[in-house]
Design an enzyme around this catalytic site. Sequence first.
Site, PDB file in Angstrom:
ATOM      1  N   LYS A  95       1.989  -9.685  -6.330  1.00  0.00           N
ATOM      2  CA  LYS A  95       2.551  -8.472  -6.947  1.00  0.00           C
ATOM      3  C   LYS A  95       4.054  -8.582  -7.209  1.00  0.00           C
ATOM      4  O   LYS A  95       4.551  -8.065  -8.208  1.00  0.00           O
ATOM      5  CB  LYS A  95       2.249  -7.241  -6.081  1.00  0.00           C
ATOM      6  CG  LYS A  95       0.774  -6.835  -6.142  1.00  0.00           C
ATOM      7  CD  LYS A  95       0.497  -5.562  -5.379  1.00  0.00           C
ATOM      8  CE  LYS A  95      -0.984  -5.223  -5.403  1.00  0.00           C
ATOM      9  NZ  LYS A  95      -1.286  -3.949  -4.742  1.00  0.00           N
ATOM     10  N   TYR A 107     -10.134   2.349   3.059  1.00  0.00           N
ATOM     11  CA  TYR A 107     -11.421   2.839   2.558  1.00  0.00           C
ATOM     12  C   TYR A 107     -12.635   2.178   3.213  1.00  0.00           C
ATOM     13  O   TYR A 107     -13.775   2.497   2.865  1.00  0.00           O
ATOM     14  CB  TYR A 107     -11.497   2.732   1.026  1.00  0.00           C
ATOM     15  CG  TYR A 107     -11.105   1.405   0.459  1.00  0.00           C
ATOM     16  CD1 TYR A 107      -9.805   1.180   0.024  1.00  0.00           C
ATOM     17  CD2 TYR A 107     -12.019   0.368   0.354  1.00  0.00           C
ATOM     18  CE1 TYR A 107      -9.413  -0.044  -0.494  1.00  0.00           C
ATOM     19  CE2 TYR A 107     -11.646  -0.853  -0.172  1.00  0.00           C
ATOM     20  CZ  TYR A 107     -10.342  -1.051  -0.591  1.00  0.00           C
ATOM     21  OH  TYR A 107      -9.969  -2.275  -1.104  1.00  0.00           O
ATOM     22  N   ASP A 155      -0.858   1.941  -8.349  1.00  0.00           N
ATOM     23  CA  ASP A 155      -1.350   2.378  -7.031  1.00  0.00           C
ATOM     24  C   ASP A 155      -0.931   3.813  -6.687  1.00  0.00           C
ATOM     25  O   ASP A 155      -1.748   4.622  -6.254  1.00  0.00           O
ATOM     26  CB  ASP A 155      -0.852   1.431  -5.930  1.00  0.00           C
ATOM     27  CG  ASP A 155      -1.650   0.142  -5.875  1.00  0.00           C
ATOM     28  OD1 ASP A 155      -2.822   0.147  -6.292  1.00  0.00           O
ATOM     29  OD2 ASP A 155      -1.094  -0.870  -5.407  1.00  0.00           O
ATOM     30  N   GLY A 197      -9.781   6.694   1.113  1.00  0.00           N
ATOM     31  CA  GLY A 197      -9.006   5.796   0.259  1.00  0.00           C
ATOM     32  C   GLY A 197      -9.725   5.250  -0.966  1.00  0.00           C
ATOM     33  O   GLY A 197      -9.079   4.664  -1.838  1.00  0.00           O
ATOM     34  N   GLY A 238       5.056  -0.391   4.078  1.00  0.00           N
ATOM     35  CA  GLY A 238       4.763  -1.628   3.357  1.00  0.00           C
ATOM     36  C   GLY A 238       4.691  -1.384   1.858  1.00  0.00           C
ATOM     37  O   GLY A 238       5.201  -0.382   1.346  1.00  0.00           O
TER      38      GLY A 238
HETATM   39  N1  LIG Z   1      -6.971   2.593  -1.371  1.00  0.00           N
HETATM   40  C1  LIG Z   1      -6.314   1.712  -2.098  1.00  0.00           C
HETATM   41  O1  LIG Z   1      -6.472   1.619  -3.320  1.00  0.00           O
HETATM   42  C2  LIG Z   1      -5.311   0.803  -1.418  1.00  0.00           C
HETATM   43  C3  LIG Z   1      -4.311   0.185  -2.205  1.00  0.00           C
HETATM   44  C4  LIG Z   1      -3.380  -0.646  -1.557  1.00  0.00           C
HETATM   45  C5  LIG Z   1      -3.478  -0.857  -0.188  1.00  0.00           C
HETATM   46  N2  LIG Z   1      -4.469  -0.261   0.530  1.00  0.00           N
HETATM   47  C6  LIG Z   1      -4.549  -0.463   1.988  1.00  0.00           C
HETATM   48  O2  LIG Z   1      -3.317  -0.062   2.560  1.00  0.00           O
HETATM   49  C7  LIG Z   1      -3.040  -0.808   3.744  1.00  0.00           C
HETATM   50  C8  LIG Z   1      -1.615  -1.341   3.704  1.00  0.00           C
HETATM   51  O3  LIG Z   1      -1.443  -2.217   2.615  1.00  0.00           O
HETATM   52  P1  LIG Z   1       0.006  -2.830   2.254  1.00  0.00           P
HETATM   53  O4  LIG Z   1      -0.186  -3.685   1.055  1.00  0.00           O
HETATM   54  O5  LIG Z   1       1.039  -1.772   2.228  1.00  0.00           O
HETATM   55  O6  LIG Z   1       0.264  -3.774   3.534  1.00  0.00           O
HETATM   56  P2  LIG Z   1       1.663  -4.269   4.132  1.00  0.00           P
HETATM   57  O7  LIG Z   1       2.718  -4.300   3.067  1.00  0.00           O
HETATM   58  O8  LIG Z   1       1.349  -5.512   4.873  1.00  0.00           O
HETATM   59  O9  LIG Z   1       2.061  -3.101   5.202  1.00  0.00           O
HETATM   60  C9  LIG Z   1       1.320  -2.913   6.371  1.00  0.00           C
HETATM   61  C10 LIG Z   1       1.782  -1.649   7.086  1.00  0.00           C
HETATM   62  O10 LIG Z   1       0.927  -1.459   8.245  1.00  0.00           O
HETATM   63  C11 LIG Z   1       1.746  -1.381   9.422  1.00  0.00           C
HETATM   64  N3  LIG Z   1       1.061  -1.975  10.577  1.00  0.00           N
HETATM   65  C12 LIG Z   1       0.307  -3.102  10.603  1.00  0.00           C
HETATM   66  N4  LIG Z   1      -0.154  -3.327  11.862  1.00  0.00           N
HETATM   67  C13 LIG Z   1       0.329  -2.320  12.643  1.00  0.00           C
HETATM   68  C14 LIG Z   1       0.187  -1.990  14.028  1.00  0.00           C
HETATM   69  N5  LIG Z   1      -0.537  -2.742  14.867  1.00  0.00           N
HETATM   70  N6  LIG Z   1       0.814  -0.858  14.469  1.00  0.00           N
HETATM   71  C15 LIG Z   1       1.535  -0.085  13.646  1.00  0.00           C
HETATM   72  N7  LIG Z   1       1.706  -0.347  12.313  1.00  0.00           N
HETATM   73  C16 LIG Z   1       1.097  -1.452  11.832  1.00  0.00           C
HETATM   74  C17 LIG Z   1       2.989  -2.173   9.078  1.00  0.00           C
HETATM   75  O11 LIG Z   1       4.030  -1.802   9.947  1.00  0.00           O
HETATM   76  P3  LIG Z   1       5.197  -2.872  10.339  1.00  0.00           P
HETATM   77  O12 LIG Z   1       6.177  -2.821   9.206  1.00  0.00           O
HETATM   78  O13 LIG Z   1       5.738  -2.362  11.621  1.00  0.00           O
HETATM   79  O14 LIG Z   1       4.525  -4.221  10.469  1.00  0.00           O
HETATM   80  C18 LIG Z   1       3.207  -1.721   7.632  1.00  0.00           C
HETATM   81  O15 LIG Z   1       3.786  -0.437   7.577  1.00  0.00           O
HETATM   82  C19 LIG Z   1      -4.122  -1.887   3.807  1.00  0.00           C
HETATM   83  O16 LIG Z   1      -5.108  -1.452   4.720  1.00  0.00           O
HETATM   84  C20 LIG Z   1      -4.686  -1.928   2.399  1.00  0.00           C
HETATM   85  O17 LIG Z   1      -6.053  -2.325   2.370  1.00  0.00           O
HETATM   86  C21 LIG Z   1      -5.374   0.580  -0.060  1.00  0.00           C
END
Ligand SMILES: NC(=O)c1ccc[n+]([C@@H]2O[C@H](COP(=O)([O-])OP(=O)(O)OC[C@H]3O[C@@H](n4cnc5c(N)ncnc54)[C@H](OP(=O)(O)O)[C@@H]3O)[C@@H](O)[C@H]2O)c1
Length: 295
Positions: free
Chosen positions: A83, A240, A120, A261, A151
Amino acid sequence: MTESAQAPMLPRQILTGKARLAGVLGWPVSHSRSPVLHNYWLSRYGIDGAYVPLPVHPDNFEQAVRGLQAAGFRGANVTIPHKEAAYALTDDLDHSAQRAGAVNTLVFQPDGRIRGISTDGDGFVDSMKAEGLFPHTHATERKRALLLGAGGAARSVAAALQDQGLDVAVTNRTVERAEKLADALPGLDVVSWAEWEAQLGMYDVLVNTTSLGMEGGPDPMFRPNLKRAAHHLVVADIVYVPRLTPLLAEAEQQGLKTLGGLGMLLHQARLGFREWFGQDPEVDADLEAYVRATF
Ligand SMILES: NC(=O)c1ccc[n+]([C@@H]2O[C@H](COP(=O)([O-])OP(=O)(O)OC[C@H]3O[C@@H](n4cnc5c(N)ncnc54)[C@H](OP(=O)(O)O)[C@@H]3O)[C@@H](O)[C@H]2O)c1
């Protein structure tokens, strides 16, 4: 793969030499549901076109994009880990992409330029609106949203909610990341990860944008305390799988309105489909069931 069954078959579209082509670039890409949902729409609307998974290693990303362009593709979706590379590659960035700092949709223009969009955040807002859960804002009383996470997904959702006139705050385990997000999106507040549950009464919308609660994720049982929530709080989870995350189950138990989601995933795909295939596709219960059956 818990709620799995085979997705029901739709008649396969016959492709001609005039077929419109698009796909999704990712590494890996086999987890992506985008081919399922775009090909469902192509079949439903009888469009002469195809949407294919494109596993592309990061070293080959730019070469692959230029190759698709040269081969007559209309554009592509971009997923993890491309991305940011897509953001750097595009000639024209839409407002959404500038705000999100990332691109998930490429549109190849007839003059050879590449347009980059981030769908998104708007997909999330559209899914809230489709369910009648988006809070009405008034000039005198701004609504407030609290996002868990800082994130990539958090940035898109926060930017889209701000663009809709909401006051947005984020809380994140790693506070530096939340502060970085606040630098990128002026007006964003940062709330302590240790204290957000106690402050929940101030908010109209709560959105989990972390991977907490996700099947196979860092903490699938993540079930925060929502006892301080205002009675009108809408609780959304962009995870989701499963459909009912522990966060949403807790919200339901507290009598709060909830949003899963999958709607975001389906709504974020609409804009790309419209650009590449020339039809505004509908998100409905049949599509949701079709995609859900592939998990
Ligand atoms: N529904 C949809 O269309 C859609 C679209 C995009 C993403 N998503 C979902 O959204 C989620 C995040 O995606 P992303 O791309 O933003 O990922 P990312 O950039 O890797 O961010 C991950 C986030 O989760 C937090 N996290 C991970 N493990 C943790 C833990 N053990 N305790 C507390 N916080 C924790 C991280 O906090 P830290 O900064 O402290 O590590 C960060 O804020 C994923 O599950 C993805 O599948 C869904």
